[in-house]
Design a protein around this motif. Sequence first.
Motif, short mmCIF file in Angstrom:
data_model
loop_
_atom_site.label_atom_id
_atom_site.label_comp_id
_atom_site.label_asym_id
_atom_site.label_seq_id
_atom_site.Cartn_x
_atom_site.Cartn_y
_atom_site.Cartn_z
N LEU A 173 0.77 -1.28 0.17
CA LEU A 173 0.07 -0.09 -0.02
C LEU A 173 0.72 1.27 0.00
N ARG A 174 2.04 1.22 0.79
CA ARG A 174 2.90 2.36 0.93
C ARG A 174 3.43 2.61 -0.37
N LEU A 175 3.88 1.49 -1.28
CA LEU A 175 4.58 1.78 -2.29
C LEU A 175 3.39 2.11 -3.52
N VAL A 176 2.15 1.58 -3.58
CA VAL A 176 1.02 2.19 -4.29
C VAL A 176 0.99 3.60 -4.27
N ALA A 177 1.01 4.12 -3.01
CA ALA A 177 0.64 5.46 -2.74
C ALA A 177 1.94 6.64 -3.22
N GLY A 179 3.00 5.95 -6.05
CA GLY A 179 2.78 5.94 -7.56
C GLY A 179 3.51 4.82 -8.34
N LEU A 180 4.12 3.95 -7.51
CA LEU A 180 4.91 2.88 -8.21
C LEU A 180 3.85 2.08 -8.83
N SER A 181 4.23 1.48 -10.19
CA SER A 181 3.48 0.15 -10.81
C SER A 181 3.52 -0.90 -10.27
N TYR A 182 2.59 -1.80 -10.52
CA TYR A 182 2.68 -3.13 -9.97
C TYR A 182 4.12 -3.77 -10.32
N LYS A 183 4.23 -3.89 -11.42
CA LYS A 183 5.56 -4.24 -11.99
C LYS A 183 6.98 -3.77 -11.09
N GLN A 184 6.93 -2.39 -10.86
CA GLN A 184 8.05 -1.84 -10.02
C GLN A 184 7.91 -2.44 -8.62
N ILE A 185 6.58 -2.26 -8.04
CA ILE A 185 6.42 -2.84 -6.61
C ILE A 185 7.02 -4.24 -6.71
N SER A 192 6.18 -11.72 -7.04
CA SER A 192 5.66 -11.72 -8.60
C SER A 192 4.50 -10.64 -8.61
N HIS A 193 4.37 -10.29 -10.15
CA HIS A 193 3.41 -9.28 -10.44
C HIS A 193 2.14 -9.93 -9.86
N ARG A 194 1.89 -11.21 -9.99
CA ARG A 194 0.48 -11.64 -9.33
C ARG A 194 0.36 -11.69 -8.04
N THR A 195 1.36 -11.73 -7.24
CA THR A 195 1.18 -11.60 -5.64
C THR A 195 0.91 -10.12 -5.30
N VAL A 196 1.54 -9.26 -6.19
CA VAL A 196 1.24 -7.83 -5.74
C VAL A 196 -0.25 -7.62 -6.10
N GLN A 197 -0.55 -8.02 -7.25
CA GLN A 197 -2.39 -7.94 -7.34
C GLN A 197 -3.06 -8.39 -6.59
N ASN A 198 -2.67 -9.72 -6.08
CA ASN A 198 -3.59 -10.28 -4.76
C ASN A 198 -3.42 -9.65 -3.63
N HIS A 199 -2.39 -8.87 -3.06
CA HIS A 199 -2.10 -8.03 -1.96
C HIS A 199 -3.11 -6.79 -2.14
N VAL A 200 -2.92 -6.24 -3.34
CA VAL A 200 -3.81 -5.06 -3.75
C VAL A 200 -5.65 -5.45 -3.51
N VAL A 216 -5.02 4.61 -3.36
CA VAL A 216 -3.97 5.96 -2.98
C VAL A 216 -4.49 6.97 -2.25
N ARG A 217 -5.68 7.27 -2.24
CA ARG A 217 -6.26 8.50 -1.55
C ARG A 217 -6.23 8.14 -0.13
N TYR A 218 -6.57 6.74 0.10
CA TYR A 218 -6.80 6.19 1.52
C TYR A 218 -5.30 6.09 2.15
N ALA A 219 -4.22 5.78 1.33
CA ALA A 219 -2.99 5.71 1.77
C ALA A 219 -2.48 7.04 2.17
N ILE A 220 -2.72 8.01 1.15
CA ILE A 220 -2.26 9.35 1.21
C ILE A 220 -2.77 10.11 2.50
N GLU A 221 -4.07 9.87 2.82
CA GLU A 221 -4.68 10.50 3.97
C GLU A 221 -4.05 9.90 5.31
N ARG A 222 -3.46 8.77 5.11
CA ARG A 222 -2.81 8.10 6.27
C ARG A 222 -1.30 8.37 6.48
N GLY A 223 -0.79 9.23 5.48
CA GLY A 223 0.66 9.51 5.45
C GLY A 223 1.39 8.53 5.01
#
Length: 227
Positions: A173-177, A179-185, A192-200, A216-223
């Motif tokens: 969630l922190r990396l999503v906030a 702005g990283l893509s799933y591939k970068q995360i 794996s990309h699939r594991t990132v998708q599952n976590h999201v 992203v908004r939820y994560a930014i609201e929580r810093g």
Amino acid sequence: MSAQQDPIRVMVVDDHPMWRDAVARDLTESGFDVVATAGDGEQAVRRARAAAPDVLVLDLNLPAKPGVQVCKELLAANPALRVLVLSASGEHADVLEAVKSGATGYLLKSASTEELLDAVRRTAVGDPVFTPGLAGLVLGEYRRLAAEPAPASAAGADEPKAPRLTERETEVLRLVAKGLSYKQIAERLVISHRTVQNHVQNTLGKLQLHNRVELVRYAIERGLDGD
């Protein structure tokens, strides 16, 4: 992509027939399954409900019903739908309105065919895709919204018990906030990309959110977008 994997189902909505046909042809030739096209907003809503595409490639400037309204109506009926706006307008107000209506990405019509094909692939897996220069604008707007005071109804009330996220879900969630893509995360966390998708997906379910924009908004609201 494995040979067994079903092609991504795409619908193209644009009121210019030559442009619409050209985009549909490029997608078909690249292995996408173009399940429908439409030339106005009313037709788009009707046909999308019948054709059930994975990705809607949507122009904003449509007769009968504007693109943002099409986006809102279809996502209300099917939150799993991904919407990639393909627009001639790079106006900030248009971009922000599209994202707030639920669009996953926003590409200018000046993009190359390769950029469009890549954007549709990435949109299909939930990656936010923005024409360079627009991603920062969108993230900046969510920071601004997150900084606004909470509505009076929420003020003073105890926060409802926050859902418990696992350590790895919080990390993703922190990396999503940021702005990283799933591939970068996936590369950053060596998973794996699939594991990132599952976590999201798990995090969306726990937080009762509908898409990555809300996440992203939820994560930014929580810093969580800080270092």
